[in-house]
Design a protein around this motif. Structure first.
Motif, mmCIF file in Angstrom:
data_model
loop_
_atom_site.group_PDB
_atom_site.id
_atom_site.type_symbol
_atom_site.label_atom_id
_atom_site.label_comp_id
_atom_site.label_asym_id
_atom_site.label_seq_id
_atom_site.Cartn_x
_atom_site.Cartn_y
_atom_site.Cartn_z
ATOM 1 N N LYS A 40 -6.910 -7.945 1.250
ATOM 2 C CA LYS A 40 -7.686 -6.709 1.310
ATOM 3 C C LYS A 40 -7.033 -5.754 2.296
ATOM 4 O O LYS A 40 -6.590 -6.144 3.357
ATOM 5 C CB LYS A 40 -9.118 -7.001 1.734
ATOM 6 N N VAL A 41 -6.993 -4.519 1.895
ATOM 7 C CA VAL A 41 -6.418 -3.479 2.740
ATOM 8 C C VAL A 41 -7.572 -2.637 3.266
ATOM 9 O O VAL A 41 -8.402 -2.168 2.502
ATOM 10 C CB VAL A 41 -5.437 -2.605 1.934
ATOM 11 N N LYS A 42 -7.612 -2.464 4.580
ATOM 12 C CA LYS A 42 -8.679 -1.672 5.169
ATOM 13 C C LYS A 42 -8.307 -0.199 5.061
ATOM 14 O O LYS A 42 -7.276 0.232 5.558
ATOM 15 C CB LYS A 42 -8.874 -2.065 6.625
ATOM 16 N N ASP A 75 -8.001 2.020 -6.965
ATOM 17 C CA ASP A 75 -7.994 0.865 -6.050
ATOM 18 C C ASP A 75 -9.309 0.708 -5.306
ATOM 19 O O ASP A 75 -9.343 0.286 -4.165
ATOM 20 C CB ASP A 75 -6.853 0.977 -5.029
ATOM 21 N N ASP A 83 -9.094 5.088 0.791
ATOM 22 C CA ASP A 83 -8.537 5.725 1.981
ATOM 23 C C ASP A 83 -8.880 7.213 1.958
ATOM 24 O O ASP A 83 -8.781 7.866 0.916
ATOM 25 C CB ASP A 83 -7.020 5.529 1.951
#
Length: 146
Positions: A40-42, A75, A83
């Motif tokens: 997981k990308v924050k 995403d 983001d």
């Protein structure tokens, strides 16, 4: 009731099979025994950037005065946002219309592929406007343009 003299079966878990290649000509597939989740990308969140976006005109129609910060859908998982640097300036409800935020984001007017492309174009335009004005927030890293 009396138990019988038969021994109970004992089950042992088998070790995972090694990755294998299919042996059919023309077909190459890597088979992994255990699926691995993607890390997981924050996403980066910047309230200063969101405020700067709200001050811009709409990226789609150019209307000024009802601009909202619009999150891109790419995403994105359920209940999560992307983001902030992928966000774009879209107008909200005004003058009897629902606005571009609704039209692009949730009206179903555009198919998914077209909506994703529009969001990329609008977010690139939004980042460019903020960069040209020289107001990019210092705590927010620049988005790597591809």
């Amino acid at each position: 009731m009396k138990r019988t003299g038969f021994a109970r079966k004992r089950y042992v878990t088998a070790p995972p099979a090694p990755a294998q290649r299919l042996q059919r000509p023309g077909v190459l597939a890597l088979i992994e025994p255990v699926p691995r989740p993607a890390p997981k990308v924050k996403p980066m969140i910047s309230h200063a950037y969101r405020q700067l976006v709200r001050e811009l005109p709409c990226a789609r129609c150019g209307y000024q005065g009802a601009t909202q910060f619009c999150h891109a859908d790419q995403d994105k998982g359920m209940g999560s946002k992307t983001d902030d640097r992928l966000g774009w300036a879209g107008c909200g409800p005004h003058d009897g219309s629902m606005g571009c935020h609704y039209l692009v984001g949730s009206s179903g007017h555009y198919p998914k592929e077209r909506r994703r492309l529009l969001e990329q174009i609008y977010s690139r335009w939004t980042r460019q406007q903020i960069m040209e004005a020289g107001t990019w927030p210092q705590e927010l890293p620049l988005w790597p343009e591809k």
